[in-house]
Write a protein that holds these residues in place. Sequence first.
Motif, PDB file in Angstrom:
ATOM      1  N   LYS A  11     -41.864  -5.930  18.077  1.00 45.47           N
ATOM      2  CA  LYS A  11     -40.922  -5.313  19.707  1.00 45.47           C
ATOM      3  C   LYS A  11     -41.740  -4.204  19.792  1.00 45.47           C
ATOM      4  O   LYS A  11     -42.023  -3.341  20.045  1.00 45.47           O
ATOM      5  CB  LYS A  11     -39.697  -4.786  18.986  1.00 45.47           C
ATOM      6  N   GLY A  12     -41.633  -4.190  21.699  1.00 42.10           N
ATOM      7  CA  GLY A  12     -42.016  -3.308  22.766  1.00 42.10           C
ATOM      8  C   GLY A  12     -43.312  -3.309  22.598  1.00 42.10           C
ATOM      9  O   GLY A  12     -44.051  -2.636  22.739  1.00 42.10           O
ATOM     10  N   THR A  13     -44.049  -4.479  21.774  1.00 48.06           N
ATOM     11  CA  THR A  13     -45.845  -5.122  22.640  1.00 48.06           C
ATOM     12  C   THR A  13     -45.551  -5.029  23.697  1.00 48.06           C
ATOM     13  O   THR A  13     -45.222  -5.922  24.197  1.00 48.06           O
ATOM     14  CB  THR A  13     -46.381  -6.073  20.988  1.00 48.06           C
ATOM     15  N   LYS A  14     -47.109  -4.829  24.007  1.00 52.77           N
ATOM     16  CA  LYS A  14     -46.808  -5.070  25.705  1.00 52.77           C
ATOM     17  C   LYS A  14     -48.520  -5.404  25.664  1.00 52.77           C
ATOM     18  O   LYS A  14     -49.575  -4.883  25.260  1.00 52.77           O
ATOM     19  CB  LYS A  14     -46.871  -3.986  26.604  1.00 52.77           C
ATOM     20  N   SER A  15     -48.920  -5.967  26.465  1.00 53.17           N
ATOM     21  CA  SER A  15     -50.492  -6.714  26.578  1.00 53.17           C
ATOM     22  C   SER A  15     -50.738  -6.615  28.016  1.00 53.17           C
ATOM     23  O   SER A  15     -49.668  -7.248  29.297  1.00 53.17           O
ATOM     24  CB  SER A  15     -50.518  -7.983  25.621  1.00 53.17           C
ATOM     25  N   THR A  16     -52.028  -6.563  28.129  1.00 48.83           N
ATOM     26  CA  THR A  16     -52.917  -7.493  29.574  1.00 48.83           C
ATOM     27  C   THR A  16     -52.537  -9.074  29.008  1.00 48.83           C
ATOM     28  O   THR A  16     -52.533  -9.741  28.614  1.00 48.83           O
ATOM     29  CB  THR A  16     -53.949  -6.716  30.044  1.00 48.83           C
ATOM     30  N   ALA A  17     -53.148  -9.827  30.267  1.00 50.46           N
ATOM     31  CA  ALA A  17     -53.724 -10.978  30.406  1.00 50.46           C
ATOM     32  C   ALA A  17     -55.230 -11.105  29.415  1.00 50.46           C
ATOM     33  O   ALA A  17     -55.844 -10.116  30.192  1.00 50.46           O
ATOM     34  CB  ALA A  17     -53.763 -11.491  31.667  1.00 50.46           C
ATOM     35  N   VAL A  18     -54.928 -12.142  28.812  1.00 53.38           N
ATOM     36  CA  VAL A  18     -56.783 -12.347  27.929  1.00 53.38           C
ATOM     37  C   VAL A  18     -57.311 -13.202  29.437  1.00 53.38           C
ATOM     38  O   VAL A  18     -57.312 -14.734  29.906  1.00 53.38           O
ATOM     39  CB  VAL A  18     -56.590 -13.012  26.422  1.00 53.38           C
ATOM     40  N   LEU A  19     -58.190 -13.092  29.865  1.00 53.28           N
ATOM     41  CA  LEU A  19     -59.063 -13.418  30.983  1.00 53.28           C
ATOM     42  C   LEU A  19     -60.183 -14.603  30.088  1.00 53.28           C
ATOM     43  O   LEU A  19     -60.756 -15.163  30.478  1.00 53.28           O
ATOM     44  CB  LEU A  19     -60.026 -12.385  31.654  1.00 53.28           C
ATOM     45  N   SER A  52     -62.512  -3.411  37.065  1.00 54.41           N
ATOM     46  CA  SER A  52     -61.671  -4.413  38.343  1.00 54.41           C
ATOM     47  C   SER A  52     -61.104  -4.139  39.525  1.00 54.41           C
ATOM     48  O   SER A  52     -60.439  -3.231  39.977  1.00 54.41           O
ATOM     49  CB  SER A  52     -59.946  -4.716  37.014  1.00 54.41           C
ATOM     50  N   SER A  53     -61.025  -5.487  39.853  1.00 55.28           N
ATOM     51  CA  SER A  53     -60.764  -5.465  41.101  1.00 55.28           C
ATOM     52  C   SER A  53     -59.550  -5.312  41.460  1.00 55.28           C
ATOM     53  O   SER A  53     -58.674  -4.739  42.192  1.00 55.28           O
ATOM     54  CB  SER A  53     -61.329  -6.736  42.471  1.00 55.28           C
ATOM     55  N   LEU A  54     -58.791  -5.978  40.602  1.00 50.65           N
ATOM     56  CA  LEU A  54     -57.108  -5.185  40.161  1.00 50.65           C
ATOM     57  C   LEU A  54     -56.710  -4.195  40.002  1.00 50.65           C
ATOM     58  O   LEU A  54     -55.043  -3.426  39.423  1.00 50.65           O
ATOM     59  CB  LEU A  54     -56.392  -6.777  39.121  1.00 50.65           C
ATOM     60  N   PHE A  55     -57.873  -3.038  39.987  1.00 55.74           N
ATOM     61  CA  PHE A  55     -57.308  -1.661  39.099  1.00 55.74           C
ATOM     62  C   PHE A  55     -56.273  -1.246  40.576  1.00 55.74           C
ATOM     63  O   PHE A  55     -56.965  -1.496  41.643  1.00 55.74           O
ATOM     64  CB  PHE A  55     -58.521  -0.529  39.232  1.00 55.74           C
ATOM     65  N   ARG A  56     -55.475  -0.349  40.092  1.00 55.07           N
ATOM     66  CA  ARG A  56     -54.535   0.510  41.062  1.00 55.07           C
ATOM     67  C   ARG A  56     -54.669   1.578  39.862  1.00 55.07           C
ATOM     68  O   ARG A  56     -54.067   1.442  38.762  1.00 55.07           O
ATOM     69  CB  ARG A  56     -53.159  -0.621  41.012  1.00 55.07           C
ATOM     70  N   GLU A  57     -53.442   2.865  40.493  1.00 54.77           N
ATOM     71  CA  GLU A  57     -52.667   3.815  40.122  1.00 54.77           C
ATOM     72  C   GLU A  57     -51.605   3.599  38.893  1.00 54.77           C
ATOM     73  O   GLU A  57     -51.637   2.080  38.936  1.00 54.77           O
ATOM     74  CB  GLU A  57     -53.309   5.099  40.975  1.00 54.77           C
ATOM     75  N   GLY A  58     -51.730   4.327  37.915  1.00 51.57           N
ATOM     76  CA  GLY A  58     -50.421   4.281  37.449  1.00 51.57           C
ATOM     77  C   GLY A  58     -50.178   5.963  36.495  1.00 51.57           C
ATOM     78  O   GLY A  58     -50.508   6.507  37.052  1.00 51.57           O
ATOM     79  N   ALA A  68     -69.276  -3.657  30.481  1.00 48.07           N
ATOM     80  CA  ALA A  68     -69.766  -5.098  31.620  1.00 48.07           C
ATOM     81  C   ALA A  68     -69.223  -6.840  31.149  1.00 48.07           C
ATOM     82  O   ALA A  68     -68.789  -7.336  31.582  1.00 48.07           O
ATOM     83  CB  ALA A  68     -71.348  -5.456  30.999  1.00 48.07           C
ATOM     84  N   GLN A  69     -67.833  -6.757  29.610  1.00 54.56           N
ATOM     85  CA  GLN A  69     -67.216  -7.626  29.071  1.00 54.56           C
ATOM     86  C   GLN A  69     -66.574  -7.496  29.331  1.00 54.56           C
ATOM     87  O   GLN A  69     -65.678  -6.832  29.795  1.00 54.56           O
ATOM     88  CB  GLN A  69     -67.954  -7.814  27.670  1.00 54.56           C
ATOM     89  N   PRO A  70     -65.622  -8.195  29.397  1.00 51.20           N
ATOM     90  CA  PRO A  70     -63.918  -8.599  29.619  1.00 51.20           C
ATOM     91  C   PRO A  70     -63.439  -8.036  28.206  1.00 51.20           C
ATOM     92  O   PRO A  70     -63.701  -8.136  27.749  1.00 51.20           O
ATOM     93  CB  PRO A  70     -64.075  -9.760  29.854  1.00 51.20           C
ATOM     94  N   HIS A  71     -62.298  -7.533  28.998  1.00 54.95           N
ATOM     95  CA  HIS A  71     -61.778  -7.001  27.891  1.00 54.95           C
ATOM     96  C   HIS A  71     -60.183  -7.096  27.848  1.00 54.95           C
ATOM     97  O   HIS A  71     -59.576  -7.284  29.927  1.00 54.95           O
ATOM     98  CB  HIS A  71     -61.449  -5.368  27.836  1.00 54.95           C
ATOM     99  N   HIS A  72     -59.440  -7.146  26.852  1.00 52.16           N
ATOM    100  CA  HIS A  72     -57.946  -6.632  27.319  1.00 52.16           C
ATOM    101  C   HIS A  72     -57.172  -6.263  26.625  1.00 52.16           C
ATOM    102  O   HIS A  72     -57.475  -5.716  25.256  1.00 52.16           O
ATOM    103  CB  HIS A  72     -57.389  -8.326  27.637  1.00 52.16           C
TER     104      HIS A  72
END
Length: 103
Positions: free
Chosen positions: A77-85, A6-12, A42-46
């Motif tokens: 409560k406490g659920t987190k997610s990335t954007a669905v592309l 991903s072009s948005l990848f950054r360290e964490g 190869a496919q989009p994932h979230h």
Amino acid sequence: MSTHRSSLFREGDATVEAAEYVFNAETLPSGATEIAFDNIGAQPHHLIASPLKGDATAEDVEKFFKTEKGAPPLEEKGTKSTAVLEGGPPHALKGMVDEVEVE
């Protein structure tokens, strides 16, 4: 098969990788943690990360997604997610569920 980062990848503080029907994750530290999510498939994932209820397991989550019967074994409560592309059926229906230890 080509893979892409991903072009948005950054360290964490920790990294979770996603590819076709598999997650690769390390043990995650408890508390406030920045997770780098790297789609190497190869496919989009979230990613949807949720605490499990009681003694629930990843197998219980996979069964719930496949049957949609009973209460979800996940804590809202406490659920987190990335954007669905992109739309389409969730891969959790085909077993793309993983359990990660939080220490």
